[in-house]
Every structure is written in structure tokens, then in C-alpha cells.
Design a protein around this motif. Sequence first.
Motif, PDB file in Angstrom:
ATOM      1  N   SER A  71       0.825  -1.206   0.000  1.00 61.12           N
ATOM      2  CA  SER A  71       0.000   0.000   0.000  1.00 61.12           C
ATOM      3  C   SER A  71       0.861   1.259   0.000  1.00 61.12           C
ATOM      4  N   CYS A  72       0.335   2.289  -0.609  1.00 57.52           N
ATOM      5  CA  CYS A  72       1.005   3.587  -0.558  1.00 57.52           C
ATOM      6  C   CYS A  72       0.388   4.459   0.533  1.00 57.52           C
ATOM      7  N   GLY A  73      -0.538   3.868   1.312  1.00 56.17           N
ATOM      8  CA  GLY A  73      -1.151   4.583   2.418  1.00 56.17           C
ATOM      9  C   GLY A  73      -0.367   4.405   3.706  1.00 56.17           C
ATOM     10  N   ASN A  74      -0.928   4.916   4.801  1.00 59.35           N
ATOM     11  CA  ASN A  74      -0.296   4.825   6.113  1.00 59.35           C
ATOM     12  C   ASN A  74      -0.601   3.463   6.727  1.00 59.35           C
ATOM     13  N   ILE A  75       0.442   2.639   6.913  1.00 59.91           N
ATOM     14  CA  ILE A  75       0.241   1.297   7.462  1.00 59.91           C
ATOM     15  C   ILE A  75       0.707   1.205   8.917  1.00 59.91           C
ATOM     16  N   LYS A  76       0.893   2.372   9.557  1.00 62.39           N
ATOM     17  CA  LYS A  76       1.349   2.358  10.944  1.00 62.39           C
ATOM     18  C   LYS A  76       0.335   1.656  11.846  1.00 62.39           C
ATOM     19  N   ILE A  77      -0.962   1.893  11.580  1.00 68.12           N
ATOM     20  CA  ILE A  77      -2.005   1.248  12.392  1.00 68.12           C
ATOM     21  C   ILE A  77      -1.926  -0.266  12.235  1.00 68.12           C
ATOM     22  N   ASN A  78      -1.688  -0.733  11.002  1.00 63.42           N
ATOM     23  CA  ASN A  78      -1.552  -2.174  10.765  1.00 63.42           C
ATOM     24  C   ASN A  78      -0.413  -2.761  11.582  1.00 63.42           C
ATOM     25  N   ALA A  79       0.736  -2.064  11.556  1.00 66.00           N
ATOM     26  CA  ALA A  79       1.918  -2.556  12.274  1.00 66.00           C
ATOM     27  C   ALA A  79       1.684  -2.568  13.784  1.00 66.00           C
ATOM     28  N   ILE A  80       1.081  -1.484  14.291  1.00 63.62           N
ATOM     29  CA  ILE A  80       0.844  -1.392  15.740  1.00 63.62           C
ATOM     30  C   ILE A  80      -0.169  -2.442  16.187  1.00 63.62           C
ATOM     31  N   TYR A  81      -1.260  -2.583  15.416  1.00 68.67           N
ATOM     32  CA  TYR A  81      -2.270  -3.564  15.808  1.00 68.67           C
ATOM     33  C   TYR A  81      -1.717  -4.984  15.725  1.00 68.67           C
ATOM     34  N   GLY A  82      -0.915  -5.262  14.693  1.00 70.83           N
ATOM     35  CA  GLY A  82      -0.289  -6.580  14.585  1.00 70.83           C
ATOM     36  C   GLY A  82       0.595  -6.882  15.787  1.00 70.83           C
ATOM     37  N   LEU A  83       1.342  -5.880  16.259  1.00 73.86           N
ATOM     38  CA  LEU A  83       2.187  -6.057  17.436  1.00 73.86           C
ATOM     39  C   LEU A  83       1.343  -6.283  18.687  1.00 73.86           C
ATOM     40  N   ILE A  84       0.244  -5.538  18.812  1.00 73.67           N
ATOM     41  CA  ILE A  84      -0.653  -5.697  19.965  1.00 73.67           C
ATOM     42  C   ILE A  84      -1.236  -7.105  20.009  1.00 73.67           C
ATOM     43  N   VAL A  85      -1.690  -7.599  18.850  1.00 73.27           N
ATOM     44  CA  VAL A  85      -2.270  -8.944  18.793  1.00 73.27           C
ATOM     45  C   VAL A  85      -1.220  -9.999  19.149  1.00 73.27           C
ATOM     46  N   ALA A  86      -0.005  -9.841  18.610  1.00 72.64           N
ATOM     47  CA  ALA A  86       1.068 -10.801  18.907  1.00 72.64           C
ATOM     48  C   ALA A  86       1.378 -10.836  20.396  1.00 72.64           C
ATOM     49  N   ILE A  87       1.426  -9.659  21.019  1.00 74.06           N
ATOM     50  CA  ILE A  87       1.713  -9.593  22.454  1.00 74.06           C
ATOM     51  C   ILE A  87       0.538 -10.138  23.258  1.00 74.06           C
ATOM     52  N   PHE A  88      -0.683  -9.774  22.845  1.00 73.78           N
ATOM     53  CA  PHE A  88      -1.866 -10.177  23.612  1.00 73.78           C
ATOM     54  C   PHE A  88      -2.073 -11.686  23.561  1.00 73.78           C
ATOM     55  N   ILE A  89      -1.857 -12.280  22.379  1.00 73.33           N
ATOM     56  CA  ILE A  89      -2.042 -13.734  22.265  1.00 73.33           C
ATOM     57  C   ILE A  89      -0.794 -14.472  22.744  1.00 73.33           C
ATOM     58  N   GLY A  90       0.332 -14.237  22.073  1.00 76.27           N
ATOM     59  CA  GLY A  90       1.557 -14.961  22.420  1.00 76.27           C
ATOM     60  C   GLY A  90       2.058 -14.634  23.810  1.00 76.27           C
ATOM     61  N   GLY A  91       2.093 -13.343  24.147  1.00 79.81           N
ATOM     62  CA  GLY A  91       2.585 -12.927  25.457  1.00 79.81           C
ATOM     63  C   GLY A  91       1.699 -13.421  26.585  1.00 79.81           C
ATOM     64  N   PHE A  92       0.389 -13.232  26.448  1.00 71.70           N
ATOM     65  CA  PHE A  92      -0.557 -13.666  27.492  1.00 71.70           C
ATOM     66  C   PHE A  92      -0.490 -15.178  27.686  1.00 71.70           C
ATOM     67  N   ASP A  93      -0.483 -15.913  26.585  1.00 77.52           N
ATOM     68  CA  ASP A  93      -0.450 -17.380  26.679  1.00 77.52           C
ATOM     69  C   ASP A  93       0.850 -17.865  27.297  1.00 77.52           C
ATOM     70  N   MET A  94       1.970 -17.233  26.940  1.00 76.80           N
ATOM     71  CA  MET A  94       3.253 -17.631  27.512  1.00 76.80           C
ATOM     72  C   MET A  94       3.316 -17.351  29.013  1.00 76.80           C
ATOM     73  N   VAL A  95       2.727 -16.252  29.443  1.00 77.00           N
ATOM     74  CA  VAL A  95       2.671 -15.952  30.879  1.00 77.00           C
ATOM     75  C   VAL A  95       1.854 -17.020  31.613  1.00 77.00           C
ATOM     76  N   CYS A  96       0.693 -17.388  31.044  1.00 77.11           N
ATOM     77  CA  CYS A  96      -0.142 -18.419  31.667  1.00 77.11           C
ATOM     78  C   CYS A  96       0.577 -19.767  31.704  1.00 77.11           C
ATOM     79  N   ILE A  97       1.251 -20.111  30.597  1.00 81.64           N
ATOM     80  CA  ILE A  97       2.002 -21.373  30.543  1.00 81.64           C
ATOM     81  C   ILE A  97       3.131 -21.364  31.577  1.00 81.64           C
ATOM     82  N   SER A  98       3.851 -20.248  31.658  1.00 82.43           N
ATOM     83  CA  SER A  98       4.967 -20.148  32.602  1.00 82.43           C
ATOM     84  C   SER A  98       4.482 -20.260  34.045  1.00 82.43           C
ATOM     85  N   MET A  99       3.383 -19.561  34.362  1.00 75.79           N
ATOM     86  CA  MET A  99       2.838 -19.625  35.720  1.00 75.79           C
ATOM     87  C   MET A  99       2.376 -21.039  36.054  1.00 75.79           C
TER      88      MET A  99
END
Length: 320
Positions: free
Chosen positions: A190-218
Motif C-alpha cells: 500500500s502507498c497509504g499509512n500502514i502504521k495502524i496495521n503494524a501497531i495492531y499486529g504487534l498488539i495482537v502478537a503480544i496479547f495472544i503470544g505474550g498472554f499465553d506464555m505468561v499463563c504457561i509459565s505460571m
Amino acid sequence: MHGANSSSLSPRYFILNGIPGLEAAHVWISLPFCLMYFVAVMGNCGLIYLIIHEEPLHRPMYYFLALLSLTDVSGCTSFVPNMLCIFWFSLKEIDFNACLVQMFFIHMLTGMESGVLMLMALDRYVAICYPLRYSTILTNTVIARVGLATFTRSVLLITPFMFLIKRLPYCRGNLIHHTYCDHMAVAKLSCGNIKINAIYGLIVAIFIGGFDMVCISMSYIMIVRAVVNLSSADARHKAFSTCTSHICAIVITYVPAFFNFFTHRFGGHTIPHHIHIFIANLYLLLPPTLNPIVYGVKTKQIREGVIKLFYREKDILSVR
């Protein structure tokens, strides 16, 4: 623009280029991927069939394993057949909406797999820390509800990707240097602003992967504390042995996932692009291939179920 609607700057289709720079070797590269896909489909479908038909495997641990196998075989099927068509027949065109559908299923099932691994860790926690209440805590109703909640979480978090992609104007061509429709690989056209895409992708990765890893570790911290307090060495060994298959599955899934995540974002130009593509494909295909093998080798009940099923089928054929 080739293949684009000039009024909306939305392409009618994309071109999946496979592994850039290695087009001449696509046929050879496809062979190990094809073999891995065959092993993944046969192994996971075999596990699901075994768990359904063997009464001793009708337990929460194996229900979660069946859910993991279903997620794995669905995940690799969402991209491998299309990838093999690119490698073997140069069928590189993919409709815009079909690309969105593939993107949704790949990311949704990846999130689902992470959630199922978390549920399996909680299952091991309950089994070891509350053995007498195991069957009353993890009833079939509870298993169905937590499985549905994991699926719903993944769907709700991944669905916005589709709208974030559709809102973008595409004026940088329609050639995707990838084997499947990855969210950021498409957004970068895209030639548009993809900052929202990048930020939301990072949020989802942290929310799913990070949250699950914390639960697994605990879960495993509390499991280790409970096992260390056991008086018998045999009891400690038995308790730890019930977790080895799940720990292997976690390593197989999360190590390639985090390696792919960090190299993609922080590797910059130091890592060649075709290496990124290789890692991205292994990250999706390696866990479905190895999980059935790990559980088949490490889990006594599954090995016994396979042997019992084999002899049962042999007896049926001999009667005929």
C-alpha cells in the motif's frame, strides 16, 4: 496498475511470488515441504481418529490434544496446497478476497494453536496440583467452553486485520514476495499509512503470544513447586513425564514463532529475504509435522492405542 481497480486502487488479485531469488529451485524446495505436509496431515488425522475411537483416551488431556491436532492440520492446509501450486505449476495469482480469507485463517489458527497450548498447560496444572478434583474441574462442559472461548478470542482479534487491509489504497503493484498472504506482506504494497496495521499486529502478537506464555509459565512454576514437594522420587518422575510431550510441543511452536517475529521486525537487511520466507513457512509447518510424532513417542497411552487399533484392524481383515 496491473490487476487493479483504478477507481478504488484495490487490486482484483495479487501475485504470490514464492521465495524471491530462488525461483529456479522451487521444485526442489517443494519436496521437503510436501513431505512435511503429508506427515502433518496423516499424523494429526490419525491422532484425532485414535482419540475418538479409543475409550481410554476419552480424557481432558487427549481432548485438548485432538483440538490441537485439528488446529494444526487446518492451519497447514490453509497455505501449503496453494504454496505447492506456486512451486509446481507457477499458479501465482490469488484473488483479493481469497487472499483475505487465507490471511484470516492462517493468523486465526496460529492464535488458536497458542491458546490450545495454554489450555493444555492448565490441564497439566490441574492434573498434578489437584489430582483428586481433576475430573470434577475439567468436565466435558468446561472443556467445550474454554475451547470455544479460545476460538472466539482468536476470531475477534484477527478479524480487524481484514478491515485494516481493505481500507488501504494499493498503488505499489500487486506482487507479494511471499508464499502466502501474510498481513504485513500485503500491507507493505500500500502507498497509504500502514502504521495502524503494524501497531495492531504487534498488539495482537503480544496479547495472544505474550498472554499465553505468561499463563504457561505460571502453570509450570506451580507444577514444579508441587512436584518438588512430592516425597517419592517415582512420583516426581511420573509427574514430570506427563509434561514432557507438552513441553516439547511448546518449544516446537514458540521457538520458530518468536524467531520469525523478531527477525522480521529487528533483523533488518542483515538477514536475506528468502531466509525470512523459509522461517515463516517452517514456523507454520514445523509444529503440525512434529507434534503427532512427539506425542506418539512420548505418550504411553497413545502408543498403546496405536498398537491396539493396529491389531484390531488386523483381526477384522483376517476374518474377511
